[in-house]
Design a protein around this motif. Structure first.
Motif, PDB file in Angstrom:
ATOM      1  N   ALA A 121       0.826  -1.209   0.000  1.00 44.99           N
ATOM      2  CA  ALA A 121       0.000   0.000   0.000  1.00 44.99           C
ATOM      3  C   ALA A 121       0.858   1.256   0.000  1.00 44.99           C
ATOM      4  O   ALA A 121       0.469   2.289  -0.529  1.00 44.99           O
ATOM      5  N   ASN A 122       2.042   1.190   0.613  1.00 42.88           N
ATOM      6  CA  ASN A 122       2.976   2.317   0.619  1.00 42.88           C
ATOM      7  C   ASN A 122       4.379   1.745   0.780  1.00 42.88           C
ATOM      8  O   ASN A 122       4.555   0.546   0.960  1.00 42.88           O
ATOM      9  N   ARG A 123       5.367   2.594   0.740  1.00 45.53           N
ATOM     10  CA  ARG A 123       6.734   2.090   0.796  1.00 45.53           C
ATOM     11  C   ARG A 123       7.197   1.778   2.217  1.00 45.53           C
ATOM     12  O   ARG A 123       8.296   1.267   2.417  1.00 45.53           O
ATOM     13  N   GLN A 156      -2.606   3.682   7.881  1.00 43.69           N
ATOM     14  CA  GLN A 156      -2.272   3.903   6.477  1.00 43.69           C
ATOM     15  C   GLN A 156      -2.375   5.389   6.119  1.00 43.69           C
ATOM     16  O   GLN A 156      -1.575   5.898   5.320  1.00 43.69           O
ATOM     17  N   VAL A 157      -3.327   6.084   6.699  1.00 40.40           N
ATOM     18  CA  VAL A 157      -3.441   7.526   6.471  1.00 40.40           C
ATOM     19  C   VAL A 157      -2.187   8.245   6.954  1.00 40.40           C
ATOM     20  O   VAL A 157      -1.642   9.130   6.268  1.00 40.40           O
ATOM     21  N   VAL A 158      -1.702   7.848   8.131  1.00 37.48           N
ATOM     22  CA  VAL A 158      -0.473   8.443   8.663  1.00 37.48           C
ATOM     23  C   VAL A 158       0.697   8.168   7.723  1.00 37.48           C
ATOM     24  O   VAL A 158       1.508   9.072   7.427  1.00 37.48           O
ATOM     25  N   MET A 159       0.801   6.949   7.244  1.00 37.18           N
ATOM     26  CA  MET A 159       1.906   6.588   6.347  1.00 37.18           C
ATOM     27  C   MET A 159       1.808   7.339   5.022  1.00 37.18           C
ATOM     28  O   MET A 159       2.824   7.746   4.444  1.00 37.18           O
ATOM     29  N   ASN A 160       0.578   7.537   4.525  1.00 37.24           N
ATOM     30  CA  ASN A 160       0.413   8.292   3.280  1.00 37.24           C
ATOM     31  C   ASN A 160       0.924   9.728   3.445  1.00 37.24           C
ATOM     32  O   ASN A 160       1.550  10.286   2.532  1.00 37.24           O
ATOM     33  N   ILE A 209       2.042  -2.403   4.647  1.00 42.90           N
ATOM     34  CA  ILE A 209       0.714  -3.008   4.543  1.00 42.90           C
ATOM     35  C   ILE A 209      -0.362  -1.945   4.697  1.00 42.90           C
ATOM     36  O   ILE A 209      -0.227  -1.012   5.491  1.00 42.90           O
ATOM     37  N   GLY A 210      -1.456  -2.107   3.938  1.00 40.23           N
ATOM     38  CA  GLY A 210      -2.609  -1.223   4.048  1.00 40.23           C
ATOM     39  C   GLY A 210      -3.869  -1.985   3.701  1.00 40.23           C
ATOM     40  O   GLY A 210      -3.849  -3.210   3.562  1.00 40.23           O
ATOM     41  N   VAL A 211      -4.970  -1.270   3.572  1.00 46.17           N
ATOM     42  CA  VAL A 211      -6.227  -1.890   3.153  1.00 46.17           C
ATOM     43  C   VAL A 211      -6.501  -1.496   1.703  1.00 46.17           C
ATOM     44  O   VAL A 211      -6.116  -0.413   1.246  1.00 46.17           O
TER      45      VAL A 211
END
Length: 253
Positions: A121-123, A156-160, A209-211
Motif C-alpha cells: 500500500a505504501n513504501r 495507512q493515512v499516517v503513512m500516506n 501493509i494497508g487496506v
C-alpha cells in the motif's frame, strides 16, 4: 587344507614315526630295564609335542573363525551403510534434503493475510522507538474498539502523509501537529489501554501493509458521530467508510 594345518599334521606324523621306532627298538633289546627310563622320557617329550601341536592347531582355527565372523560383521555393516545411503535423497534429483527440511521447519510460516489487506500500500519506513510509540497510541485512540482493518486504515493515512509530498518527512512532527490527530494533540490517546491489534497494525503499516479500499492520496479520516467540524466532509472527496470512520482524499483538480 590350509598351510598351518598341513604343517601341524606333518610334524605330528614325524613325531609318531620317531616314537614308534624308539618303542620298537625298546621291544627288541634284551635289557628293557636299561631302556625303560630313556623311552619314558622320549614318550613324554613326544606326548608334550603332540599336545602342543594340537593346541596350536586349535588356537589357529579359533582365530580364523573369529576373523571370518568379524569380516562378515563388517560386510553386514557396509551393506547397511550402503542401504542407508541409497535411501538418502539425491540433491540432483530435486528431492528435499534433510538440511532443507530442517531449514523449512525452523522458519515460521508467513501469517495468512485477510482479503482486505494490500501488501504494498505504501513504501513503509523505519520508525524509532518514540515514533513507533506515538503511532501505536494514535492508531489505538482513533480506532479504539474497532477491528484490525480499521486500525490498519488509520495507520495507512499516517503513512500516506509521511511518504507523500505534502506533509514533510518527519513522522513525529506529522503525528503531533496541532489540529491533525486530536487524541495525540490533547493527550487523551495516552489514557487509553493499548489494544493488541493496535500494536499489530502499527507494525503492519510500517512494513507497507494497508487496506485495499484506500489509495495513496487518502490523507484524511473523520468519525462524523464525534466531529463537529464538517470542513473535511465538505471539501474533500469521499473514498470509503470503515466501521464508522469516513476516509477522504483531496478533490481532483
Amino acid at each position: 587344507m590350509t598351510k598351518e594345518k598341513r604343517t601341524a599334521d606333518y610334524a605330528m606324523s614325524v613325531i609318531c614315526i620317531l616314537a614308534a621306532l624308539v618303542f620298537g627298538a625298546y621291544l627288541g633289546t634284551p635289557g628293557p630295564k636299561v631302556w625303560a627310563h630313556p623311552v619314558s622320557e622320549v614318550m613324554s617329550v613326544v606326548s608334550a609335542q603332540i599336545t602342543k601341536m594340537e593346541h596350536l592347531h586349535n588356537e589357529t582355527s579359533k582365530e580364523k573363525n573369529n576373523e571370518a565372523v568379524d569380516k562378515e560383521g563388517e560386510e553386514t555393516n557396509d551393506q547397511k551403510t550402503d542401504k542407508t545411503n541409497d535411501q538418502k535423497p539425491d540433491d540432483s534429483s530435486g528431492t528435499v534434503t534433510q538440511a532443507a527440511v530442517e531449514m523449512i521447519v525452523s522458519e515460521a510460516p508467513a501469517e495468512a493475510q485477510p482479503d482486505y489487506i494490500c501488501m504494498n500500500a505504501n513504501r513503509g519506513g523505519i520508525a524509532d522507538r518514540k515514533e513507533k510509540d506515538v503511532l501505536i497510541h494514535l492508531i489505538n485512540a482513533e480506532a479504539y474498539g474497532l477491528s484490525y482493518k480499521a486500525k490498519v486504515a488509520v495507520g495507512q493515512v499516517v503513512m500516506n502523509r509521511w511518504t507523500g509530498p505534502h506533509y514533510g518527512d518527519d513522522l513525529l512532527a506529522i503525528m503531533t501537529a496541532p489540529y491533525q490527530f486530536t487524541p495525540i494533540h490533547n493527550g487523551s490517546a495516552y489514557k487509553k489501554e493499548i489494544e493488541p491489534d493496535s500494536i499489530k497494525a502499527a507494525n503492519a503499516v510500517l512494513s507497507g501493509i494497508g487496506v485495499k479500499e484506500l489509495n495513496d492520496n487518502t490523507y484524511y479520516f473523520v468519525n462524523p458521530d464525534f466531529t463537529e467540524d464538517k470542513t473535511i466532509e465538505q471539501k474533500m472527496k469521499f473514498v470509503c467508510e470503515i466501521e464508522g470512520l469516513h476516509f477522504f482524499e483531496p478533490p481532483t483538480k
